[in-house]
Design a protein around this motif. Structure first.
Motif, short mmCIF file in Angstrom:
data_model
loop_
_atom_site.label_atom_id
_atom_site.label_comp_id
_atom_site.label_asym_id
_atom_site.label_seq_id
_atom_site.Cartn_x
_atom_site.Cartn_y
_atom_site.Cartn_z
N VAL A 1 0.90 -1.34 0.13
CA VAL A 1 0.13 0.14 -0.06
C VAL A 1 0.84 1.36 -0.03
CG1 VAL A 1 -1.87 -1.17 1.10
CG2 VAL A 1 -0.15 0.05 2.67
N GLN A 2 0.36 2.39 -0.61
CA GLN A 2 0.94 3.65 -0.34
C GLN A 2 0.25 4.53 0.35
OE1 GLN A 2 2.76 4.82 -3.94
NE2 GLN A 2 3.06 6.95 -3.51
N LEU A 3 1.05 5.08 1.33
CA LEU A 3 0.27 6.44 2.12
C LEU A 3 0.96 7.57 1.37
CD1 LEU A 3 0.86 4.95 5.99
CD2 LEU A 3 -0.97 4.63 4.35
N VAL A 4 -0.30 8.43 1.06
CA VAL A 4 0.14 9.66 0.62
C VAL A 4 -0.27 10.72 1.17
CG1 VAL A 4 -0.22 10.95 -1.83
CG2 VAL A 4 -0.65 8.47 -1.68
N PRO A 5 0.82 11.70 1.54
CA PRO A 5 0.49 13.00 2.68
C PRO A 5 -0.43 13.74 1.76
CG PRO A 5 2.71 13.02 1.55
CD PRO A 5 2.28 11.52 1.19
N ARG A 6 -1.13 14.57 2.71
CA ARG A 6 -2.11 15.42 1.98
C ARG A 6 -1.56 17.05 2.09
NH1 ARG A 6 -8.27 14.09 4.33
NH2 ARG A 6 -8.10 11.64 3.44
N ASP A 7 -0.39 17.00 2.40
CA ASP A 7 0.28 18.34 2.70
C ASP A 7 1.86 18.04 2.20
OD1 ASP A 7 1.44 17.74 5.03
OD2 ASP A 7 -0.24 18.81 5.94
N GLY A 8 2.50 19.19 2.39
CA GLY A 8 4.13 18.99 2.02
C GLY A 8 4.73 18.89 3.28
N LEU A 9 4.13 18.80 4.56
CA LEU A 9 4.95 18.72 5.90
C LEU A 9 5.36 17.40 6.15
CD1 LEU A 9 2.67 21.14 7.79
CD2 LEU A 9 5.09 21.67 6.76
N ARG A 10 5.19 16.25 5.41
CA ARG A 10 5.53 14.99 5.52
C ARG A 10 5.74 13.96 4.57
NH1 ARG A 10 1.65 15.74 9.47
NH2 ARG A 10 0.56 17.55 8.41
N PHE A 11 6.64 13.04 4.68
CA PHE A 11 6.83 12.26 3.32
C PHE A 11 5.70 11.23 3.10
CE2 PHE A 11 11.49 13.07 4.85
CZ PHE A 11 11.87 13.74 3.57
N GLY A 12 5.94 10.47 2.07
CA GLY A 12 4.88 9.37 1.69
C GLY A 12 5.58 8.22 1.88
N TYR A 13 4.79 7.15 1.94
CA TYR A 13 5.46 5.89 2.33
C TYR A 13 4.68 4.80 1.39
CZ TYR A 13 6.66 8.39 6.63
OH TYR A 13 7.14 9.31 7.30
N ARG A 14 5.69 3.98 0.89
CA ARG A 14 5.19 2.69 0.18
C ARG A 14 5.58 1.48 1.29
NH1 ARG A 14 8.10 4.35 -4.63
NH2 ARG A 14 6.92 5.59 -5.89
N ILE A 15 4.44 0.75 1.62
CA ILE A 15 4.74 -0.25 2.63
C ILE A 15 4.01 -1.58 2.12
CG2 ILE A 15 4.23 -0.73 5.10
CD1 ILE A 15 3.32 2.22 5.52
N TRP A 16 5.25 -2.50 2.42
CA TRP A 16 4.96 -4.04 2.10
C TRP A 16 4.80 -4.63 3.49
CZ3 TRP A 16 7.64 -0.78 -0.80
CH2 TRP A 16 7.86 -0.98 -2.05
N SER A 17 3.59 -5.40 3.60
CA SER A 17 3.34 -6.04 5.15
C SER A 17 2.96 -7.42 4.58
CB SER A 17 2.40 -5.44 5.76
OG SER A 17 1.00 -5.31 5.14
#
Length: 359
Positions: free
Chosen positions: A170-186
């Motif tokens: 899954v990918q976590l997509v930030p809604r602003d520029g204050l945080r990074f995004g993540y691709r996560i393999w679980s």
């Protein structure tokens, strides 16, 4: 975001570098791994349809409820690479872990619940501390804050295999520029995170961490780890005593909150001894104010400004971890700030600009 199932060590390394320059103490660590190129495309067998909080709760549980042994590697585009061997076991209500650094100076870290011991064999020193925030991945409290979904969207990517295990991606997509995004393999059955990519606003991978080898439900003996942790013969023990405090009591505030980041803890930290071995003055104490949005964590280390030992303003980046050092502007110009976090540099700047002295 700290991707560790064990105690985190990556930000600790960065902060420690800052401390050597700025005479500050730190907390946080991390290990991770390699291949940055393969991102699976969506397939028919997609991950379950869940919200951000549900995914994080599943991963949170997977990191705590399974026993495992594995080699975890972290890499960054600049060529930085570190690895560690991890043993983790849940013994009733207790979590025990051993982390053996496989790169850099020899170091073994043990944790039993909130008690942490780091063995430095070259110096024959054991550092002992209690950690309020254990920096497990995902970096969530025992009762995750549902507001994390206000700042990240989740997108199912598909499935993949990591270290021989089927994984949902899954990918976590930030809604602003204050945080990074993540691709996560679980891992599909347990939710244990087996691979993570931290991506910037241009979707470039700024850091990757993954198991290169993993044994789930490994026969890890809690008693054996506890005995190793207790064997300090021949080592000098250094205890890091933290005193709980509040920003109000210490005379600090944020004029404007940084969106999504909530205060997690505030501690007074003992100052490091001076180079001549003399005990530090009481006013040399450092305070640490920690914030989190449920994934990313930012720590503000504040101490008295001392031109004799304080370096010039600067920035430092290692993988996804950024740090800024600066003297605070008047009327707080007697103070020095080091801000550290796995967030974009603009987020640290927002904290620095908002930090104000109240007395």
């Amino acid at each position: 975001m700290t991707v560790q199932m064990p105690i985190s060590a990556r930000t600790f390394v960065l902060v420690f570098a800052v401390l050597c320059l700025g005479q500050m103490a730190a907390a946080q660590t991390r290990y991770g791994p390699a291949n940055t190129k393969s991102v699976p495309s969506a397939q028919n067998d997609e991950p379950p349809a869940m919200g951000v909080t549900e995914w994080l709760q599943r991963m949170h549980a997977g990191a705590r409820q399974r026993s495992y042994v594995g080699t975890f590697v972290v890499s960054a585009p600049g060529g930085d690479l570190s690895s560690a061997r991890i043993w983790h076991v849940r013994d009733g209500d207790h979590q025990l872990e051993r982390i053996e650094a496989l790169s850099g100076p020899p170091r073994s870290t043990f944790r039993r619940n909130r008690s942490v011991m780091t063995f430095l064999p070259e110096a024959k020193v054991v550092k002992v501390e209690k950690r309020e925030n254990l920096d497990l991945f995902p970096n969530l409290p025992d009762k995750p804050d549902s507001s994390v979904g206000d700042y990240y969207d989740v997108r199912a990517i598909g499935k993949d295999r990591v270290a021989g295990f089927d994984a949902d991606v899954v990918q976590l997509v930030p809604r602003d520029g204050l945080r990074f995004g993540y691709r996560i393999w679980s891992e599909r059955r347990s939710g244990l995170v087996v691979k993570l990519q931290t991506v910037d606003s241009d979707t470039r991978v700024v850091e990757q961490s993954a198991f290169s080898e993993l044994q789930l439900d490994a026969p890890v003996k809690a008693q054996a780890l506890a005995q190793m942790m207790a064997n300090t013969s021949g080592y000098r023990i250094e205890k890091l005593e933290l005193e709980r405090s509040t920003a109000q009591d210490e005379g600090w505030m944020l004029r404007t909150p940084v969106a999504g980041f909530k205060p997690r803890s505030f501690f007074r930290r003992p100052a490091l001894p001076s180079g001549d071995g003399k005990s530090p003055k009481p006013e040399a104490t450092t305070v640490q104010w920690t914030f989190s949005d449920g994934l990313a964590t930012v720590s503000l280390f504040i101490e008295r400004y001392d031109p004799a030992r304080t370096p010039s303003d600067g920035v430092l980046t290692i993988g996804a971890t950024n740090a800024i050092r600066r003297r605070l502007p008047a009327p707080a110009s007697d103070w020095w700030l080091t801000a550290v976090g796995e967030v974009p540099q603009q987020t640290l700047n927002a904290f620095a600009q908002s930090l104000a002295r109240t007395r």
